[in-house]
Design a protein around this motif. Structure first.
Motif, PDB file in Angstrom:
ATOM      1  N   HIS A 176      -7.490   3.904 -12.134  1.00  0.00           N
ATOM      2  CA  HIS A 176      -7.401   4.839 -11.022  1.00  0.00           C
ATOM      3  C   HIS A 176      -6.997   4.088  -9.748  1.00  0.00           C
ATOM      4  O   HIS A 176      -7.793   3.863  -8.844  1.00  0.00           O
ATOM      5  CB  HIS A 176      -8.729   5.564 -10.825  1.00  0.00           C
ATOM      6  CG  HIS A 176      -9.088   6.462 -11.957  1.00  0.00           C
ATOM      7  ND1 HIS A 176     -10.276   7.164 -12.026  1.00  0.00           N
ATOM      8  CD2 HIS A 176      -8.413   6.777 -13.095  1.00  0.00           C
ATOM      9  CE1 HIS A 176     -10.303   7.863 -13.146  1.00  0.00           C
ATOM     10  NE2 HIS A 176      -9.198   7.650 -13.806  1.00  0.00           N
ATOM     11  N   THR A 177      -5.720   3.705  -9.701  1.00  0.00           N
ATOM     12  CA  THR A 177      -5.165   2.993  -8.555  1.00  0.00           C
ATOM     13  C   THR A 177      -4.026   3.815  -7.961  1.00  0.00           C
ATOM     14  O   THR A 177      -3.469   4.689  -8.648  1.00  0.00           O
ATOM     15  CB  THR A 177      -4.636   1.609  -8.968  1.00  0.00           C
ATOM     16  OG1 THR A 177      -3.525   1.790  -9.883  1.00  0.00           O
ATOM     17  CG2 THR A 177      -5.728   0.780  -9.647  1.00  0.00           C
ATOM     18  N   ASP A 237       5.823   2.938  -2.223  1.00  0.00           N
ATOM     19  CA  ASP A 237       4.650   2.160  -2.633  1.00  0.00           C
ATOM     20  C   ASP A 237       5.004   0.692  -2.832  1.00  0.00           C
ATOM     21  O   ASP A 237       4.310  -0.207  -2.341  1.00  0.00           O
ATOM     22  CB  ASP A 237       4.078   2.741  -3.924  1.00  0.00           C
ATOM     23  CG  ASP A 237       2.958   1.897  -4.502  1.00  0.00           C
ATOM     24  OD1 ASP A 237       1.854   1.921  -3.932  1.00  0.00           O
ATOM     25  OD2 ASP A 237       3.192   1.209  -5.517  1.00  0.00           O
ATOM     26  N   ARG A 238       6.092   0.430  -3.550  1.00  0.00           N
ATOM     27  CA  ARG A 238       6.499  -0.965  -3.795  1.00  0.00           C
ATOM     28  C   ARG A 238       7.002  -1.634  -2.522  1.00  0.00           C
ATOM     29  O   ARG A 238       6.824  -2.834  -2.315  1.00  0.00           O
ATOM     30  CB  ARG A 238       7.583  -1.017  -4.868  1.00  0.00           C
ATOM     31  CG  ARG A 238       7.098  -0.692  -6.256  1.00  0.00           C
ATOM     32  CD  ARG A 238       5.993  -1.641  -6.721  1.00  0.00           C
ATOM     33  NE  ARG A 238       4.657  -1.169  -6.342  1.00  0.00           N
ATOM     34  CZ  ARG A 238       3.580  -1.929  -6.297  1.00  0.00           C
ATOM     35  NH1 ARG A 238       3.665  -3.222  -6.556  1.00  0.00           N
ATOM     36  NH2 ARG A 238       2.413  -1.438  -5.961  1.00  0.00           N
ATOM     37  N   HIS A 285      -1.415  -5.267   4.727  1.00  0.00           N
ATOM     38  CA  HIS A 285      -1.907  -3.951   5.129  1.00  0.00           C
ATOM     39  C   HIS A 285      -1.786  -2.921   4.014  1.00  0.00           C
ATOM     40  O   HIS A 285      -2.028  -1.721   4.236  1.00  0.00           O
ATOM     41  CB  HIS A 285      -1.146  -3.451   6.368  1.00  0.00           C
ATOM     42  CG  HIS A 285      -1.299  -4.338   7.568  1.00  0.00           C
ATOM     43  ND1 HIS A 285      -0.381  -5.306   7.898  1.00  0.00           N
ATOM     44  CD2 HIS A 285      -2.281  -4.405   8.506  1.00  0.00           C
ATOM     45  CE1 HIS A 285      -0.777  -5.936   9.003  1.00  0.00           C
ATOM     46  NE2 HIS A 285      -1.926  -5.407   9.384  1.00  0.00           N
ATOM     47  N   TYR A 286      -1.389  -3.354   2.810  1.00  0.00           N
ATOM     48  CA  TYR A 286      -1.162  -2.418   1.709  1.00  0.00           C
ATOM     49  C   TYR A 286      -2.426  -1.623   1.366  1.00  0.00           C
ATOM     50  O   TYR A 286      -2.381  -0.407   1.204  1.00  0.00           O
ATOM     51  CB  TYR A 286      -0.665  -3.178   0.474  1.00  0.00           C
ATOM     52  CG  TYR A 286      -0.491  -2.298  -0.734  1.00  0.00           C
ATOM     53  CD1 TYR A 286       0.622  -1.465  -0.858  1.00  0.00           C
ATOM     54  CD2 TYR A 286      -1.432  -2.281  -1.767  1.00  0.00           C
ATOM     55  CE1 TYR A 286       0.799  -0.644  -1.964  1.00  0.00           C
ATOM     56  CE2 TYR A 286      -1.277  -1.465  -2.875  1.00  0.00           C
ATOM     57  CZ  TYR A 286      -0.159  -0.649  -2.971  1.00  0.00           C
ATOM     58  OH  TYR A 286      -0.009   0.162  -4.059  1.00  0.00           O
ATOM     59  N   THR A 297      -3.878   4.124   0.205  1.00  0.00           N
ATOM     60  CA  THR A 297      -5.172   4.351  -0.429  1.00  0.00           C
ATOM     61  C   THR A 297      -5.026   5.377  -1.549  1.00  0.00           C
ATOM     62  O   THR A 297      -4.029   6.118  -1.618  1.00  0.00           O
ATOM     63  CB  THR A 297      -6.203   4.866   0.587  1.00  0.00           C
ATOM     64  OG1 THR A 297      -5.765   6.143   1.088  1.00  0.00           O
ATOM     65  CG2 THR A 297      -6.359   3.886   1.742  1.00  0.00           C
ATOM     66  N   LEU A 298      -6.022   5.421  -2.421  1.00  0.00           N
ATOM     67  CA  LEU A 298      -5.984   6.349  -3.558  1.00  0.00           C
ATOM     68  C   LEU A 298      -5.904   7.791  -3.088  1.00  0.00           C
ATOM     69  O   LEU A 298      -5.121   8.588  -3.618  1.00  0.00           O
ATOM     70  CB  LEU A 298      -7.223   6.133  -4.426  1.00  0.00           C
ATOM     71  CG  LEU A 298      -7.312   6.970  -5.709  1.00  0.00           C
ATOM     72  CD1 LEU A 298      -6.148   6.661  -6.638  1.00  0.00           C
ATOM     73  CD2 LEU A 298      -8.643   6.713  -6.427  1.00  0.00           C
ATOM     74  N   LYS A 299      -6.688   8.129  -2.085  1.00  0.00           N
ATOM     75  CA  LYS A 299      -6.714   9.510  -1.598  1.00  0.00           C
ATOM     76  C   LYS A 299      -5.380   9.906  -0.975  1.00  0.00           C
ATOM     77  O   LYS A 299      -4.888  11.015  -1.186  1.00  0.00           O
ATOM     78  CB  LYS A 299      -7.840   9.675  -0.572  1.00  0.00           C
ATOM     79  CG  LYS A 299      -8.068  11.121  -0.149  1.00  0.00           C
ATOM     80  CD  LYS A 299      -9.314  11.252   0.715  1.00  0.00           C
ATOM     81  CE  LYS A 299      -9.569  12.718   1.079  1.00  0.00           C
ATOM     82  NZ  LYS A 299     -10.790  12.878   1.899  1.00  0.00           N
ATOM     83  N   ARG A 300      -4.789   8.981  -0.202  1.00  0.00           N
ATOM     84  CA  ARG A 300      -3.498   9.286   0.428  1.00  0.00           C
ATOM     85  C   ARG A 300      -2.404   9.509  -0.611  1.00  0.00           C
ATOM     86  O   ARG A 300      -1.583  10.425  -0.477  1.00  0.00           O
ATOM     87  CB  ARG A 300      -3.099   8.138   1.362  1.00  0.00           C
ATOM     88  CG  ARG A 300      -3.872   8.112   2.672  1.00  0.00           C
ATOM     89  CD  ARG A 300      -3.384   6.974   3.550  1.00  0.00           C
ATOM     90  NE  ARG A 300      -4.127   6.926   4.804  1.00  0.00           N
ATOM     91  CZ  ARG A 300      -3.933   6.004   5.748  1.00  0.00           C
ATOM     92  NH1 ARG A 300      -3.032   5.043   5.570  1.00  0.00           N
ATOM     93  NH2 ARG A 300      -4.661   6.036   6.853  1.00  0.00           N
TER      94      ARG A 300
END
Length: 309
Positions: A61-62, A124-125, A134-135, A140-143
Motif C-alpha cells: 500500500h504505497t 510520481d517518478r 521532499h517525495y 502521500t498515499l492519501k493524495r
C-alpha cells in the motif's frame, strides 16, 4: 443470387437497412476468435492477480503501487470489453444500440483513465527522481488515492459530455443495422485528440526526459563521488537505487503504452496484457504474491501482513 446476398448481410430480414458482413474465410475467423479470446482471458487473469496483490498485502500500500492498481483496474476492464470485439469478428453487432453505446462509452472511459494514470505515474517518478528529499511529503498515499479517484471521475464526466448525443439517443449515428459506432462533431473530435492524446503524451514525454537527464547526471555524480571518497567507506546517495529501478520499470510501461496507443486498437488491447508481465519481470514482490495466491496461502489468517518486500 438472392441467397448469396442474404448470406452477406448481418440481418437478412432487413434487406434495405442491414449492414454487410466482413468477408473472411472460416480459418481466419476461427484464428481471430482464438487469438482475441486468449488475449482477453490472459489480460483479465493477470490484471486480476495484480489487483488482488496490491489490494490485499499491506506492505504494497504505497503511492506508486496505488497508481499501478489504477492501471491494473483499467487493464482488467479492457480484457473484459475485448469479449465485445469477439462479437464483432464478422463485422456485425447483434446486441442492440443500447449495448453498443454502453460498450463504446465504457471503452472511451477506460482509455481516458489509462492515459490519466500514465500521466500520474510520470509525475510520481518525476518527483521521486528530481526531488527525492521532499517525495515522502509531497506524494502521500492519501493524495495519490485522491488523484486516482479524480482521474476516474473526470474520465467519466469528460466522456459523458463528449458522447452526450450518443448517450441520449443510442444508435443515432449508426448508418445501418448491425454496425456499432459512436461519433460526435468535428470540434469535439479535435478537442478529444488534444486532451486524450497530444496533451498527455507531451506531458509524459517531457517529464520522463527530465527524469532521464536527472538520473544520468546523478549516476555520474555518484560514480565520481565513489571514486573520490572510496577510502571513507559508505557514500550518501541522493536517489535510492530502488527509486531508479522503479523509474526504469514504469518508464518501460509508459513507453510500451504510448507505442501501442499510437498505432491500432488491437495493440492497445494487447498492451493491457503486457503490463502485468512487465511487473513480473521487474518486481520480485509481484512474483512472490503470485506464489502466495496460486498456493492459496492468501486464505490463511493475517496473510495480508505477510512480508512481501
Amino acid at each position: 443470387m438472392e441467397t448469396l446476398e442474404e448470406d452477406e448481410l448481418c440481418f437478412p430480414q432487413l434487406l434495405n437497412t442491414s449492414c454487410t458482413k466482413l468477408k473472411r474465410s472460416q480459418f481466419e475467423a476461427i484464428l481471430t476468435y482464438i487469438i482475441l479470446s486468449s488475449i482477453s482471458l490472459l489480460t483479465t487473469t493477470l490484471n486480476l492477480l495484480v489487483i488482488i496483490s496490491i489490494s490485499h498485502f499491506k506492505q504494497l500500500h504505497t503511492p506508486t503501487n496505488v497508481l499501478l492498481l489504477s492501471l491494473a483496474v483499467s487493464d482488467f476492464f479492457v480484457g473484459l470489453i475485448m469479449f465485445f470485439q469477439i462479437v464483432l469478428i464478422n463485422g456485425c453487432w447483434f446486441l442492440g444500440d443500447i449495448m453498443c453505446t454502453v460498450y463504446q462509452y465504457t471503452a472511451y472511459v477506460i482509455t481516458s483513465a489509462s492515459v490519466g494514470t500514465m500521466v500520474l505515474i510520470s509525475v510520481d517518478r518525476y518527483v521521486a527522481i528530481c526531488d527525492p528529499l521532499h517525495y515522502s511529503t509531497k506524494v502521500t498515499l492519501k493524495r495519490v488515492q485522491v488523484c486516482v479517484c479524480v482521474c476516474w471521475i473526470c474520465s467519466v464526466i469528460y466522456q459523458s459530455f463528449l458522447l452526450k448525443d450518443n448517450l441520449e439517443q443510442p444508435g443515432k449515428y449508426i448508418p445501418c443495422s448491425g454496425q456499432c459506432v459512436v461519433t460526435g462533431d468535428y470540434i469535439a473530435g479535435l478537442a478529444d485528440l488534444f486532451f486524450s492524446f497530444i496533451g498527455p503524451v507531451t506531458v509524459v514525454v517531457v517529464l520522463y526526459m527530465r527524469v532521464f537527464v536527472v538520473a544520468v547526471s546523478q549516476a555520474r555524480a555518484m560514480r565520481s563521488h565513489v571514486v573520490s571518497v572510496t577510502f571513507k567507506g559508505t557514500v550518501s546517495v541522493t536517489v535510492k537505487k530502488s527509486e531508479l529501478k522503479a523509474a526504469l520499470t514504469l518508464g518501460v510501461v509508459v513507453v510500451i503504452f504510448l507505442i501501442c496507443l499510437s498505432f491500432v486498437i488491437c495493440l492497445f488491447y494487447f498492451n493491457s496484457c503486457l503490463n502485468p508481465l512487465i511487473y513480473a519481470f521487474f518486481y520480485p514482490w509481484f512474483r512472490k504474491c503470485l506464489k502466495i495466491i496460486i498456493t492459496l496461502q492468501l486464505l490463511q489468517p493475517d496473510s495480508c501482513e505477510a512480508n512481501i518486500l
